[in-house]
Motif scaffolding. Sequence first.
Motif, short mmCIF file in Angstrom:
data_model
loop_
_atom_site.label_atom_id
_atom_site.label_comp_id
_atom_site.label_asym_id
_atom_site.label_seq_id
_atom_site.Cartn_x
_atom_site.Cartn_y
_atom_site.Cartn_z
N VAL A 121 2.52 0.62 -4.44
CA VAL A 121 2.61 -0.33 -5.55
C VAL A 121 2.08 0.33 -6.81
N HIS A 122 2.67 -0.05 -7.94
CA HIS A 122 2.27 0.54 -9.21
C HIS A 122 1.70 -0.49 -10.19
N CYS A 123 1.83 -1.76 -9.86
CA CYS A 123 1.31 -2.78 -10.77
C CYS A 123 0.86 -4.00 -9.97
N SER A 125 3.81 -9.21 1.66
CA SER A 125 4.58 -10.07 2.56
C SER A 125 5.45 -9.26 3.52
N VAL A 126 5.60 -7.97 3.24
CA VAL A 126 6.44 -7.10 4.07
C VAL A 126 5.64 -5.92 4.65
N ALA A 127 4.93 -5.22 3.80
CA ALA A 127 4.25 -3.98 4.21
C ALA A 127 3.03 -4.25 5.07
N ASP A 128 2.82 -3.39 6.06
CA ASP A 128 1.63 -3.46 6.90
C ASP A 128 0.48 -2.71 6.25
N ILE A 129 0.83 -1.71 5.45
CA ILE A 129 -0.16 -0.94 4.70
C ILE A 129 0.32 -0.85 3.26
N ILE A 130 -0.59 -1.11 2.33
CA ILE A 130 -0.27 -0.99 0.91
C ILE A 130 -0.86 0.33 0.40
N GLN A 131 -0.02 1.10 -0.25
CA GLN A 131 -0.46 2.41 -0.72
C GLN A 131 -0.67 2.43 -2.23
N ILE A 132 -1.80 2.99 -2.63
CA ILE A 132 -2.12 3.18 -4.05
C ILE A 132 -1.83 4.64 -4.40
N PRO A 133 -0.89 4.90 -5.32
CA PRO A 133 -0.54 6.28 -5.66
C PRO A 133 -1.72 7.04 -6.26
N THR A 189 -5.44 -8.75 -0.32
CA THR A 189 -4.39 -9.19 0.60
C THR A 189 -4.86 -9.14 2.05
N GLY A 190 -5.91 -8.36 2.30
CA GLY A 190 -6.39 -8.20 3.67
C GLY A 190 -5.64 -7.13 4.44
N LYS A 191 -4.61 -6.55 3.82
CA LYS A 191 -3.86 -5.50 4.47
C LYS A 191 -4.65 -4.18 4.44
N ILE A 192 -4.27 -3.25 5.31
CA ILE A 192 -4.84 -1.91 5.22
C ILE A 192 -4.42 -1.33 3.87
N VAL A 193 -5.35 -0.70 3.18
CA VAL A 193 -5.07 -0.09 1.88
C VAL A 193 -5.25 1.42 2.01
N ASN A 194 -4.18 2.14 1.73
CA ASN A 194 -4.23 3.60 1.74
C ASN A 194 -4.27 4.09 0.30
N VAL A 195 -5.34 4.77 -0.06
CA VAL A 195 -5.48 5.28 -1.43
C VAL A 195 -5.37 6.80 -1.42
N ASN A 250 -12.71 -6.25 2.06
CA ASN A 250 -11.76 -5.55 2.92
C ASN A 250 -12.34 -4.21 3.35
N ASN A 251 -12.42 -4.00 4.66
CA ASN A 251 -12.91 -2.74 5.21
C ASN A 251 -11.81 -1.96 5.91
N ARG A 252 -10.57 -2.34 5.67
CA ARG A 252 -9.43 -1.65 6.31
C ARG A 252 -8.89 -0.64 5.30
N ILE A 253 -9.44 0.57 5.38
CA ILE A 253 -9.22 1.57 4.34
C ILE A 253 -8.77 2.90 4.95
N ILE A 254 -7.81 3.53 4.30
CA ILE A 254 -7.41 4.90 4.61
C ILE A 254 -7.49 5.69 3.31
N LEU A 255 -7.99 6.90 3.38
CA LEU A 255 -8.05 7.78 2.22
C LEU A 255 -7.14 8.98 2.48
N THR A 256 -6.38 9.38 1.47
CA THR A 256 -5.43 10.47 1.66
C THR A 256 -5.66 11.61 0.69
N GLU A 257 -5.79 12.80 1.24
CA GLU A 257 -5.90 14.03 0.46
C GLU A 257 -4.49 14.53 0.14
N ARG A 258 -4.23 14.86 -1.14
CA ARG A 258 -2.88 15.33 -1.50
C ARG A 258 -2.91 16.47 -2.51
N GLY A 259 -4.00 17.24 -2.46
CA GLY A 259 -4.09 18.40 -3.33
C GLY A 259 -4.80 18.12 -4.64
#
Length: 268
Positions: free
Chosen positions: A95-97, A106-114, A130-136, A159-168
């Motif tokens: 999501v961007h906004c 309402s659709v995604a199981d995980i919401i990703q922050i770019p 939202t209570g969904k897993i959030v991947n940042v 919310n404690n359902r968190i994923i962190l992503t390394e991308r360079g």
Amino acid sequence: MKTDRLLHVWNNCRLKKPFFIAGPCIIESKEMTCEIAEELKSVFSRLGMPFIFKASYDKANRTSIKSFRGPGIDRGLQILRYIKKKLGVPVITDVHCTHDVEEVASVADIIQIPAFLCRQTDLIISAAKTGKIVNVKKGQFLSPYDMQNVVEKIKSAGNNRIILTERGTSFGYNNLVVDMRSIVVMKKFGFPVVFDATHSVQIPGGLGNATGGQSEFIVPLARAALAAGADGIFMEVHPDPDRALSDGKNSVKLSHLRESLKKICSSC
């Protein structure tokens, strides 16, 4: 999509078994996206690897105003909902906004922050609520230590359902470098850490009006990330990377995926 499928992926983090987030950068068409999703499910199932299907309905951070952005939220979520129901796989999209968040949830199981938006407090908190897993995704401009502040923003929303992503990390102009210490640092925050093996080999803006990439480094960097303790691997996959409408230069060719996965997980 059955809830237990996502729980299986989530629990694998605790069991130290790698999971995968995979799919095309952008939804180019329903037909192609479904074709990719079906093949991904088949490959990952045969290899016994849990995966989450990823595709974007809109990419708001393209290099050029002329770049393809995707079908938009209405059509894009319709396609993701169809794939989720038909194949029974969990899905993730970015999501961007803030005004997209509720509809995406309402659709995604995980919401990703770019990565470019990883410091946007309102967007992060909106996703967290939202209570969904959030991947940042860790911004190219941040140190891994700075992601502790991102974690605290999500937790502040209950919310404690968190994923962190390394991308360079930015390394001068039009280049990224991967510091595997980032994985070790971010794991200390107590949440799963994913390595984005395809965006990490980007050459941002390297083609002038588009981003280039060095896909030959995807497999060795993914292997290094797992050795450093990454819980999962993120990779963009396309049937014909040379003709992909986004991120083709740093995508895995769909027909090469099985062999790439075997190499990545050879020491798992």
